[in-house]
Write an enzyme that holds these catalytic residues in place. Structure first.
Site, PDB file in Angstrom:
ATOM      1  N   GLN A  35      45.624  30.393  42.315  1.00 20.42           N
ATOM      2  CA  GLN A  35      44.495  29.786  43.023  1.00 20.42           C
ATOM      3  C   GLN A  35      43.471  29.154  42.074  1.00 20.42           C
ATOM      4  OE1 GLN A  35      44.160  33.565  45.663  1.00 20.42           O
ATOM      5  NE2 GLN A  35      43.367  31.928  46.928  1.00 20.42           N
ATOM      6  N   HIS A  40      50.487  38.460  43.008  1.00 13.02           N
ATOM      7  CA  HIS A  40      49.574  37.938  44.036  1.00 13.02           C
ATOM      8  C   HIS A  40      50.236  36.725  44.684  1.00 13.02           C
ATOM      9  CE1 HIS A  40      45.169  37.892  45.399  1.00 13.02           C
ATOM     10  NE2 HIS A  40      45.775  36.959  46.116  1.00 13.02           N
ATOM     11  N   ASN A  71      49.662  42.467  45.764  1.00 16.58           N
ATOM     12  CA  ASN A  71      48.560  42.127  46.653  1.00 16.58           C
ATOM     13  C   ASN A  71      49.045  41.961  48.098  1.00 16.58           C
ATOM     14  OD1 ASN A  71      45.704  41.177  47.029  1.00 16.58           O
ATOM     15  ND2 ASN A  71      46.784  39.355  47.765  1.00 16.58           N
ATOM     16  N   GLU A  72      48.487  42.748  48.985  1.00 14.76           N
ATOM     17  CA  GLU A  72      48.662  42.586  50.432  1.00 14.76           C
ATOM     18  C   GLU A  72      50.121  42.393  50.878  1.00 14.76           C
ATOM     19  OE1 GLU A  72      46.161  39.239  51.326  1.00 14.76           O
ATOM     20  OE2 GLU A  72      44.357  40.459  51.280  1.00 14.76           O
TER      21      GLU A  72
HETATM   22  C1  BGC Z   1      44.144  36.856  49.566  1.00 10.04           C
HETATM   23  C2  BGC Z   1      43.466  35.777  48.758  1.00 10.04           C
HETATM   24  C3  BGC Z   1      42.836  34.766  49.684  1.00 10.04           C
HETATM   25  C4  BGC Z   1      41.789  35.488  50.507  1.00 10.04           C
HETATM   26  C5  BGC Z   1      40.957  34.597  51.411  1.00 10.04           C
HETATM   27  C6  BGC Z   1      43.325  37.341  50.747  1.00 10.04           C
HETATM   28  O1  BGC Z   1      44.157  37.687  51.790  1.00 10.04           O
HETATM   29  O2  BGC Z   1      44.491  37.930  48.742  1.00 10.04           O
HETATM   30  O3  BGC Z   1      44.399  35.216  47.886  1.00 10.04           O
HETATM   31  O4  BGC Z   1      42.313  33.679  49.018  1.00 10.04           O
HETATM   32  O5  BGC Z   1      42.449  36.429  51.318  1.00 10.04           O
HETATM   33  O6  BGC Z   1      41.679  34.087  52.450  1.00 10.04           O
END
Ligand code: BGC
Length: 461
Positions: free
Chosen positions: A50, A150, A194-195
């Site tokens: 990003q 990520h 991540n997530e």
């Molecule tokens: C993610 C980020 C994203 C942010 C805002 C999160 O779910 O980890 O990469 O930019 O949300 O949408």
């Protein structure tokens, strides 16, 4: 007012030895205040793809230039991340911005495709780059937190089927071990993946992220493999030198789904399934080792993930908002998102809902591990309510601390405006506004609220 302020300072000194010093004082600024622990991590976060630029060659860079395989008309058009914020070369300047802000921690991810462009071949320049970033952070008193994954995969890993295949997990473990061996002498805090729910739902269910698949059975498998990958990475890193002293966490995005019409059976059903798949099944697995999807046609993946419940030193919570879901038979998409009029709508498809932050903290506190808020922030192009977001959400976190929940840190998303995945450059999450033509960064007015809270160690609103 001044008397109350002095009272807070005296109390904080008096209680100085305690880890958590807090008082609620309704008179202070006529509202609420809370003194955070002196060792609280006040941070900000980014992710490699990003912000970095400098030629990534991963599943996202491929996706950005490919023709969409289905209808994206509800989103902005695809745009390449390109040179993004040039954080790869401008990191010294960005670390200065962190100092100006006053944060003492920075969460960032390492780009797998730069470090291991071919299977088993590690790029020394990329490894040295992150080493220098880590040293620069530490020399400025900023604690680094590394995210190993990520959303992005090297092309070769994607071509092998990425996390669709259990046998590919070993490649992610090998990469993670390499990174850990390189930096764990200086880095204490680690986030594995991540997530996992976002990666799975968006890549394999809604299909708006790469690899643009819409296959719920495959999604159930990918989610399971991501949890397994997290568990394998956790235990393999713990065995390495510095493993014991490291803090390795699972990063969970919580999003509460709610029925737009409480009386509507289909809204209720969709909401039940969304909460189950996205939130509850994962938390349940982290609590009990059982990966159990309570839907007959998905139960093929059900089973035990051994030691999942022992696989994290902290839980990383990413929280933004809740979503009201509404079923519509005669329109597409058949499941739409609706917004309550009384809540402030952000630039993203959700509202500002600070109360939900408290609820999310409470739900992950059931895992009985320290919590670090690894992401929270708002897309607010005109900076109309960033300040309110910061104080309202931090207030909810303060109440949670006051209620005895063990929260160790808060990372605002994000340091800079950046490449917001399918929303490309349209979303402005940055504490610093970025002019992408000149790469100038400018602190937003609303961000000063965060600066003040960090400086005083006092959350109020
Ligand atoms: C993610 C980020 C994203 C942010 C805002 C999160 O779910 O980890 O990469 O930019 O949300 O949408």
């Amino acid at each position: 007012m001044y008397l109350s302020f002095i009272f807070i300072i005296i109390t904080s000194v008096f209680w100085g030895q305690n880890n958590i010093n807090h008082i609620t004082n309704p008179d202070y600024l006529n509202k609420y205040s809370f003194i955070f622990p002196s060792d609280f991590l006040w941070g900000t976060a980014t992710a490699a793809h990003q912000v970095e630029g400098n030629c990534n060659n991963n599943n996202w860079s491929n996706w950005e230039t490919s023709i969409p395989s289905h209808d994206y008309s509800f989103l902005h058009s695809k745009q390449p991340a390109g040179s993004a914020c040039e954080h790869w070369t401008r990191y010294p300047e960005d670390i200065k911005l962190m100092k100006e802000l006053g944060v003492n921690a920075y969460r960032f991810s390492v780009e797998w495709s730069k470090i291991e462009p071919q299977p088993g071949e590690f790029n020394q320049n990329a490894l040295t780059h992150y080493s220098t970033v880590i040293d620069s952070l530490i020399s400025k008193g900023i604690t680094p937190m590394i995210t190993l994954h990520h959303f992005t995969n090297p092309i070769w890993f994607e071509e092998l089927g990425a996390f669709e295949r259990e046998e590919n997990i070993q490649y992610f473990v090998r990469f993670s071990q390499k990174i850990f061996e390189e930096y764990s002498d200086r880095v204490i805090y680690w986030c594995t993946i991540n997530e996992p729910a976002v990666y799975t739902v968006q890549g394999y269910f809604t299909g708006i992220f790469p690899p643009e698949k819409q296959n719920i059975r495959l999604a159930a498998k990918v989610l399971k493999n991501l949890i397994r990958a997290h568990v394998d990475v956790y235990f393999s890193l713990k065995k390495l030198p510095n493993g014991e002293k490291s803090q390795i966490g699972f990063v969970k995005n919580i999003n509460q789904f709610k029925p737009w019409r409480k009386w509507h059976p289909v809204d209720q059903m969709v909401v039940w399934f969304s909460n189950h798949f996205y939130n509850d099944a994962i938390l349940h697995c982290l609590m009990t080792d059982e990966y159990t999807l309570k839907v007959p046609f998905l139960s093929g993946e059900n089973g035990i993930i051994p030691n999942a419940s022992q696989s994290f030193d902290f839980i990383g919570l990413n929280y933004y908002s809740h979503n009201f879901l509404k079923f519509q038979l005669l329109r597409t998409p058949h499941i739409d998102v609706a917004f309550p009029k009384k809540e402030i709508k952000t630039d993203m498809p959700y509202t500002m809902y600070a109360q939900g932050f408290y609820d999310a903290i409470e739900s992950v506190s059931k895992l009985k591990k320290p919590i670090i808020i690894t992401e929270n922030g708002v897309a607010d192009k005109y900076d109309n309510f960033r300040s309110k977001w910061i104080s309202d959400y931090i207030k909810q976190m303060a109440i949670a601390l006051e209620n005895g929940i063990d929260i160790r840190g808060y990372f605002y998303w994000s340091l800079l405006d950046n490449y917001e995945w399918v929303e490309s450059y349209h979303m402005k999450f940055g504490l610093y506004e970025v002019d992408f033509k000149t790469q100038q960064r400018k602190l937003r007015e609303g961000s000063k609220t965060y600066q003040k809270i960090i400086k005083s160690g006092i959350g109020n609103n």
